[in-house]
Design an enzyme around this catalytic site. Sequence first.
Site, short mmCIF file in Angstrom:
data_model
loop_
_atom_site.label_atom_id
_atom_site.label_comp_id
_atom_site.label_asym_id
_atom_site.label_seq_id
_atom_site.Cartn_x
_atom_site.Cartn_y
_atom_site.Cartn_z
CG ASP A 26 7.44 38.19 104.57
OD1 ASP A 26 7.95 38.13 103.44
OD2 ASP A 26 7.89 38.90 105.50
NE ARG A 68 12.28 46.10 106.89
CZ ARG A 68 11.24 45.37 106.52
NH1 ARG A 68 10.16 45.32 107.29
NH2 ARG A 68 11.24 44.68 105.39
#
Length: 373
Positions: free
Chosen positions: A140, A80
């Site tokens: 997700d 990230r």
Amino acid sequence: MSTSSSPTLRKIGILTSGGDAPGMNAAVRAATLLAAAKGVEVAGIEHGYRGLLEGRFRPLGPSDVTRILREGGTTLGSARCPEMHERSARDLARRQLRDHGVDALMVIGGNGSLAGAYALSDPDEDEAPPRVIGIPASIDNDVGLTGLSIGVDTAMNTIVDACDKIHDTASAHDRAFIVEVMGRDCGYLAMTAAVASGADAVLFPEAGKSADAVVEQVLETVRATRRRVGRSKRAIIIQAEGVSISPGELKARVDERLRAEDGEGLEIETRVTILGHVVRGGRPSAFDRLLGSRMANVGVAAAMAGRTRVMTSWMPPMDLPPEVGERSKADPYCLLVDLGAALEATRQLLDGDSPLAQWRTQVFAGLETVLRL
Ligand code: F6P
């Protein structure tokens, strides 16, 4: 949707970014093989945008990717990289791509990674921004304008497999289990896994329930399963992360209320299982290998055609307005959609504003009593 004025593709850069998703490797492999077959050089960029900023490029050829199809995670590594929100980092990223002779960048990742690709290719920030192609990959399933992202199918199978096992022990003890699954702010995995595993309730953030309302839903579920006659009184409750109350607090409040009620000799303590990162790991399912490969195929074709700021999308027969998306000639089950439109649809999905989010919430509100039967 934009098409670059310079469609020549000599070198394509590929990175995987954000939370890894099973099937990312399939996409890297397919993109590398397809590009190599067309005489296009491939640069693998290690650890996502972080590696891009640090100049961690390595050439990729068929021999580097032949064995990765079956592997989970991402062999390129991921990270990230919040620095990409800053203009100075994006300027450095563009310089790195130029210095390494990369004409187009394939970004394989979720919501934040695709937003990074969009910002990186902003023509207002740079006269000749890199061409970017987004490939949605996130367990997700929270990326808009695509029915599925890479990794969702494997994650769902992992959850269902775990719930099948929990069913066995829960049935043996007539126990109630709260099983928390990943999904960040999106309840898709919890909802679909609940149906596929035969759970008795599903808790998801899109329902917008307060902590008190969630406690009541779980209590109603446990009471209903205890009224069952001639079969196990176990209750499996799947909770998406992102629900307004943590599984630990939920358990404590439910147990307290159950203790105050007549336990009828039944176990009055719930159990909590947090599946956590287990949901993200493991070998990709056949479908995720296929999805990764097919999306990479469409992505490479788009890059070869000089396209930029587009995202591949899996959407079996459905037509979109031409300014938003077009069916890929490389694969009729895939669309090539405008990346900006996809990011806006993602926002609406997560805010609960989109018709799809509203439909899901409505369907599962209607299913609440059905699941308990
Ligand atoms: O976005 C994928 C995801 O696995 C989410 O479901 C989860 O909330 C998050 O990433 C976990 O992130 P990390 O691996 O950084 O803890």
